[in-house]
Write a protein that holds these residues in place. Structure first.
Motif, PDB file in Angstrom:
ATOM      1  N   LEU A  20       7.229   7.983   0.014  1.00 39.65           N
ATOM      2  CA  LEU A  20       8.182   8.013  -1.228  1.00 39.65           C
ATOM      3  C   LEU A  20       9.549   7.506  -0.511  1.00 39.65           C
ATOM      4  N   GLY A  21       9.669   7.985   0.588  1.00 35.10           N
ATOM      5  CA  GLY A  21      11.063   7.897   1.232  1.00 35.10           C
ATOM      6  C   GLY A  21      11.119   6.512   1.708  1.00 35.10           C
ATOM      7  N   LEU A  22       9.929   5.576   2.115  1.00 35.38           N
ATOM      8  CA  LEU A  22       9.880   4.080   2.439  1.00 35.38           C
ATOM      9  C   LEU A  22      10.164   3.525   1.193  1.00 35.38           C
ATOM     10  N   VAL A  23       9.380   3.791   0.117  1.00 34.56           N
ATOM     11  CA  VAL A  23       9.569   3.182  -1.117  1.00 34.56           C
ATOM     12  C   VAL A  23      11.027   3.100  -1.820  1.00 34.56           C
ATOM     13  N   TYR A  55      -0.520   9.887  -2.318  1.00 31.42           N
ATOM     14  CA  TYR A  55       1.163   9.848  -2.013  1.00 31.42           C
ATOM     15  C   TYR A  55       1.579  10.899  -0.904  1.00 31.42           C
ATOM     16  N   THR A  56       2.566  10.679  -0.302  1.00 32.21           N
ATOM     17  CA  THR A  56       3.050  11.427   0.711  1.00 32.21           C
ATOM     18  C   THR A  56       4.658  11.152   0.755  1.00 32.21           C
ATOM     19  N   GLN A  57       5.364  12.307   1.161  1.00 31.01           N
ATOM     20  CA  GLN A  57       6.651  12.135   1.053  1.00 31.01           C
ATOM     21  C   GLN A  57       7.386  11.113   2.102  1.00 31.01           C
ATOM     22  N   ALA A 100       0.857  -1.373  -0.071  1.00 33.71           N
ATOM     23  CA  ALA A 100      -0.040  -0.149   0.036  1.00 33.71           C
ATOM     24  C   ALA A 100       0.920   1.187   0.182  1.00 33.71           C
ATOM     25  N   LEU A 101       2.095   0.972   0.389  1.00 31.09           N
ATOM     26  CA  LEU A 101       2.933   2.355   0.197  1.00 31.09           C
ATOM     27  C   LEU A 101       2.866   2.897  -1.259  1.00 31.09           C
ATOM     28  N   CYS A 102       2.654   2.201  -2.218  1.00 30.02           N
ATOM     29  CA  CYS A 102       2.671   2.584  -3.423  1.00 30.02           C
ATOM     30  C   CYS A 102       1.555   3.227  -3.931  1.00 30.02           C
ATOM     31  N   TYR A 103       0.418   2.957  -3.162  1.00 31.11           N
ATOM     32  CA  TYR A 103      -0.884   3.609  -3.518  1.00 31.11           C
ATOM     33  C   TYR A 103      -1.011   4.971  -3.083  1.00 31.11           C
ATOM     34  N   PRO A 104      -1.924   5.717  -4.024  1.00 32.45           N
ATOM     35  CA  PRO A 104      -2.418   7.024  -3.697  1.00 32.45           C
ATOM     36  C   PRO A 104      -3.484   7.042  -2.291  1.00 32.45           C
TER      37      PRO A 104
END
Length: 438
Positions: free
Chosen positions: A420-423, A415-417, A409-413
């Motif tokens: 993005l940092g975790l991805v 989106y947050t900074q 779910a980190l890739c799903y909207p």
């Protein structure tokens, strides 16, 4: 089949491989058309179970629970068009790899070698599934129509002019191709080498199968001083191999056809004949010939010779020789003879060719571990595993786990900074150490 099974040294007039009027020494025929093909087949059988396995690849942090691999899929229906100079070897070696990769194959032997064409057409259906493998016997007109069909892969060995036709036909269907088109292979001989050994190895490579070999040394580059040493050594080597009259030797082949004979004979007008030069049109015989005083602009230097003619072009230095090599189209291989490893390495580093062979000729072709193919003169490579890879689509595959959806779910909207940092942390490839460009 082995030499003890009935293959003897001597002319094989009317041999299956070369046509009624085109004798070739049985030693050369067995070595090039049977032994090397058996090696190719055995190496493939020995390793196919490993080659065809899924190839598991590295993962990043995100895909640690997933399956990441390359699947080896066949292309589908492959067309193999073979030439006349090695009509068994040059259809059978690609056929072995195409079958190993799981393809269906249509084989088009050369119409120039009628006996081989007939042999392949009669024998192949006896051993292979006729629903998957077929032989087409055809001339130029029929082959042109054949190329109008859509194939999944085309493998062609022959001349650059026909290669362009093949590529044009393939482009209409966006069909991938392998083109093995030859080229003029240079042979640089430095001033510091064993002249007698050089002469024997160059003469064998040039005059094997009467020069009708795409990887034969096509011309020698050397200094004037080395040329003067080489001439008597080459004359001695030719006499050692074929006697005082090579036309009577059972170990010297003939030209495959009348058209090829006439083309090669016209090349004798380049430079000056220093050794050989005799011809007999009825026998399609051209003597082992060495030309001197040859200029880069002469006809013999403008096309692939494919005959028993060895031009010598003088170069004052190694740098001049390298420059001459690099100003010409890049062929299948560059040969170098030298007792100095620095010379060998410098020619290797400062020339770009399909392959490289130092202090010998042709012998690189005996190694199933080395790929075969050129650059300007060819597209693609083959031999053993490289043939399997040529006829294989390397299919990238990812099987993801349905678990840990919170991580996905980190890739799903939205989106947050932070996401993005975790991805980036989980999927970024890190640089390790330094890379020095020489």
């Amino acid at each position: 089949m082995s030499p003890a099974d009935g293959v003897e040294t001597g002319h094989t007039v009317g041999s299956d491989a070369y046509g009624t009027l085109c004798p070739q020494p049985s030693f050369e025929a067995y070595f090039s058309e049977i032994l090397l093909c058996k090696n190719e087949l055995n190496d493939t059988l020995n390793n196919l179970s490993h080659w065809m396995k899924d190839e598991h690849m590295e993962k990043n942090l995100v895909t640690q629970l997933d399956s990441v691999f390359i699947r080896k899929d066949p292309y589908g229906v492959v067309l193999i068009i073979a030439p006349w100079n090695y009509p068994i070897h040059l259809f059978l070696v690609p056929l072995i790899g195409a079958i190993a990769a799981g393809n269906c194959v249509i084989v088009k032997p050369s119409e120039t070698t009628k006996n081989t064409e007939r042999l392949v057409a009669e024998a192949l259906p006896c051993y292979l599934d006729n629903d998957c493998f077929a032989v087409v016997t055809a001339g130029v007109e029929e082959t042109t129509k054949l190329l109008e069909n859509k194939f999944d892969y085309i493998f062609f060995t022959g001349s650059p002019s026909v290669g362009r036709i093949i590529m044009t036909a393939a482009a209409k269907h966006l069909t991938p191709v392998t083109l093995e088109l030859g080229g003029k292979n240079p042979c640089y001989v430095s001033d510091n080498c064993e002249v007698q050994n050089v002469a024997r190895r160059v003469a064998w490579g040039r005059f094997f199968n009467a020069g009708q070999t795409c990887v034969a040394p096509d011309y020698i580059l050397c200094s004037v001083e080395m040329r003067e040493k080489l001439m008597p050594a080459l004359r001695e080597a030719i006499t050692e191999f074929y006697g005082s009259n090579p036309q009577e030797s059972p170990d010297f082949a003939r030209i495959v056809g009348d058209k090829q004979f006439r083309r090669i004979r016209t090349l004798l007008s380049s430079g000056r004949v220093a050794i050989g030069g005799q011809t007999d049109e009825q026998e399609r015989y051209i003597a082992p010939t060495v030309l001197v005083d040859v200029q880069p602009s002469d006809p013999v230097m403008q096309e692939k010779i494919l005959g028993p003619i060895l031009p010598i072009v003088t170069a004052a230095s190694m740098d001049e020789a390298i420059n001459l090599i690099n100003t010409r189209e890049r062929p299948l291989i560059v040969y170098v003879f030298s007792s100095d490893k620095k010379v060998m390495n410098q020619v290797l580093e400062w020339t770009s060719r399909g392959g490289f062979c130092g202090n010998d000729t042709l012998m690189h072709m005996t190694l199933t571990s080395l790929p075969f193919g050129g650059i300007d003169s060819s597209l693609g490579k083959y031999h053993s595993k490289f043939t399997f890879d040529t006829f294989t689509h390397h299919r990238s595959c990812l099987h993801r786990s349905m678990a840990l959806e919170t991580t996905n779910a980190l890739c799903y909207p939205p989106y947050t900074q932070q996401k993005l940092g975790l991805v980036c942390f989980a999927s970024e490839v890190k640089r390790q150490g330094t890379c020095t460009l020489l």
